[in-house]
Design a protein around this motif. Structure first.
Motif, mmCIF file in Angstrom:
data_model
loop_
_atom_site.group_PDB
_atom_site.id
_atom_site.type_symbol
_atom_site.label_atom_id
_atom_site.label_comp_id
_atom_site.label_asym_id
_atom_site.label_seq_id
_atom_site.Cartn_x
_atom_site.Cartn_y
_atom_site.Cartn_z
ATOM 1 N N HIS A 6 74.763 -1.950 -4.752
ATOM 2 C CA HIS A 6 74.022 -1.515 -5.931
ATOM 3 C C HIS A 6 73.323 -2.674 -6.617
ATOM 4 N N ASP A 7 74.023 -3.821 -6.703
ATOM 5 C CA ASP A 7 73.436 -4.977 -7.377
ATOM 6 C C ASP A 7 72.283 -5.589 -6.596
ATOM 7 N N LEU A 8 72.286 -5.428 -5.290
ATOM 8 C CA LEU A 8 71.202 -5.984 -4.474
ATOM 9 C C LEU A 8 69.980 -5.075 -4.411
ATOM 10 N N ARG B 133 62.560 -5.093 2.676
ATOM 11 C CA ARG B 133 62.898 -3.730 3.054
ATOM 12 C C ARG B 133 64.070 -3.693 4.058
ATOM 13 N N ARG B 134 64.073 -4.656 5.022
ATOM 14 C CA ARG B 134 65.184 -4.725 5.970
ATOM 15 C C ARG B 134 66.481 -5.037 5.258
ATOM 16 N N MET B 135 66.429 -5.944 4.324
ATOM 17 C CA MET B 135 67.658 -6.276 3.603
ATOM 18 C C MET B 135 68.128 -5.105 2.763
ATOM 19 N N LYS B 136 67.201 -4.330 2.209
ATOM 20 C CA LYS B 136 67.571 -3.151 1.425
ATOM 21 C C LYS B 136 68.259 -2.123 2.296
ATOM 22 N N GLN B 137 67.762 -1.922 3.556
ATOM 23 C CA GLN B 137 68.411 -0.989 4.468
ATOM 24 C C GLN B 137 69.815 -1.450 4.842
#
Length: 329
Positions: A285-287, A325-329
């Motif tokens: 959630h924090d990321l 976007r990759r890190m969010k996934q």
């Protein structure tokens, strides 16, 4: 006297043997004493046989009756020698003939019983064979005793509680592991029903498992809390097995393992997993928010200031958006 014993004692027409031929006193005495001696021995032998038979009532058939027939045969033979001694002075040849007929009859009757007894007698073990069998049986018993002692030592040294009960539920054996786990000594627990170890809430479940084990079904396993002597509870995993004897269940064995520490470790692991899941949720959630900001501002930079960026700059912006976007996934 009943017609002189039906004529058997009638000596009419027969001279005494002493008057037949030229007998000397020494020869006559030799025959008489020899026949009397043989008669005495023939009477003593059946007495010994009778004593043997009366004291060995474990003799298998047909040996007792064969011994009795031998005794009767020897008595009949002895009577012929006694009559031979009498005939020297008193010619009871008719009686001698009757006794010989009786002796012959008894002899053949003894043979009838003896013939089928011979194969059975030959089948009897010799003393050496019996000694060898006794030695083999003794070795087998010694090995079995050592195996039992070894098994008993293993049972006593086990950290698990190992106990056995009869089909009525009374405890018959109890090892040191059971004393350590439940607090009862052998003298305190032997003869009591195993339900004393089980809380009321799980007695029905235990009774059902014991019933299935008594029926000879597969080994039953039960996990529950049992009661110590001091009324505290201990978490155990119990394995129930039937004792089989001659194809029938004669009793039950129970092996109880203390799983309290395992349950504590399991609970600790569950808490650790919950904390890890919470951390992952919070971290995720924090990321999410910073990553959304990176993507949004990069898109805004590309749209609003595209003219100020050359082709390389725009490519760098695309790289940053793709990575976020990759890190969010």
């Amino acid at each position: 006297m009943t017609s002189n014993l039906f004529g058997l004692l009638d000596t009419t027409g027969f001279p005494a043997r002493w008057h037949c031929g030229r007998w000397s006193a020494e020869l006559g005495l030799l025959h008489i004493l020899s026949d009397i001696a043989v008669f005495g021995a023939y009477m003593a032998i059946p007495i010994v046989l009778a004593s043997f038979i009366r004291n060995r009532r474990d003799l298998p058939k047909p040996f007792p009756i064969v011994f009795w027939m031998f005794g009767a045969f020897i008595v009949a033979c002895g009577m012929t020698h006694l009559i031979e001694a009498v005939i020297v002075w008193h010619p009871v040849y008719r009686l001698a003939g009757a006794v010989k007929v009786a002796t012959a009859s008894i002899s053949w009757l003894t043979l009838v019983f003896l013939v089928p007894a011979v194969p059975k007698a030959l089948a009897l073990k010799t003393p050496d064979e019996l000694k060898r069998q006794v030695a083999e049986a003794t070795d087998q018993l010694r090995h079995e005793r050592d195996a039992v002692a070894h098994l008993a030592a293993i049972v006593e040294s086990s950290q698990d509680a190992i106990l056995s009960q009869d089909l009525s539920g009374q405890i018959r054996s109890w090892n040191r592991g059971a004393t350590r786990m439940f607090g009862y000594s052998v003298g305190e627990i032997a003869g009591r029903n195993s339900e004393v170890l089980v809380p009321e809430a799980v007695r029905a479940e235990l009774a059902a498992a014991l019933s299935r084990a008594r029926a000879g079904e597969a080994i039953e396993q039960l996990v529950s809390e049992w009661i110590r002597k001091d009324r505290t509870r201990v978490a155990v995993a119990v394995t129930i097995s039937p004792f089989m004897q001659d194809g029938e269940v004669s009793g039950l064995s129970m092996i109880a393992r203390d799983i309290s520490s395992l349950q504590a470790k399991t609970a600790e692991l569950e808490r650790s997993n919950e904390e890890l899941e919470q951390f992952a949720y919070v971290a995720s959630h924090d990321l999410q928010e910073p990553l959304r900001m990176v993507v949004s501002f990069m898109d805004l930079l590309k749209r609003s200031h595209a003219s100020a960026l050359d082709e390389t700059g725009l490519k760098y912006v695309d790289f940053a958006v793709y990575g976020a976007r990759r890190m969010k996934q």
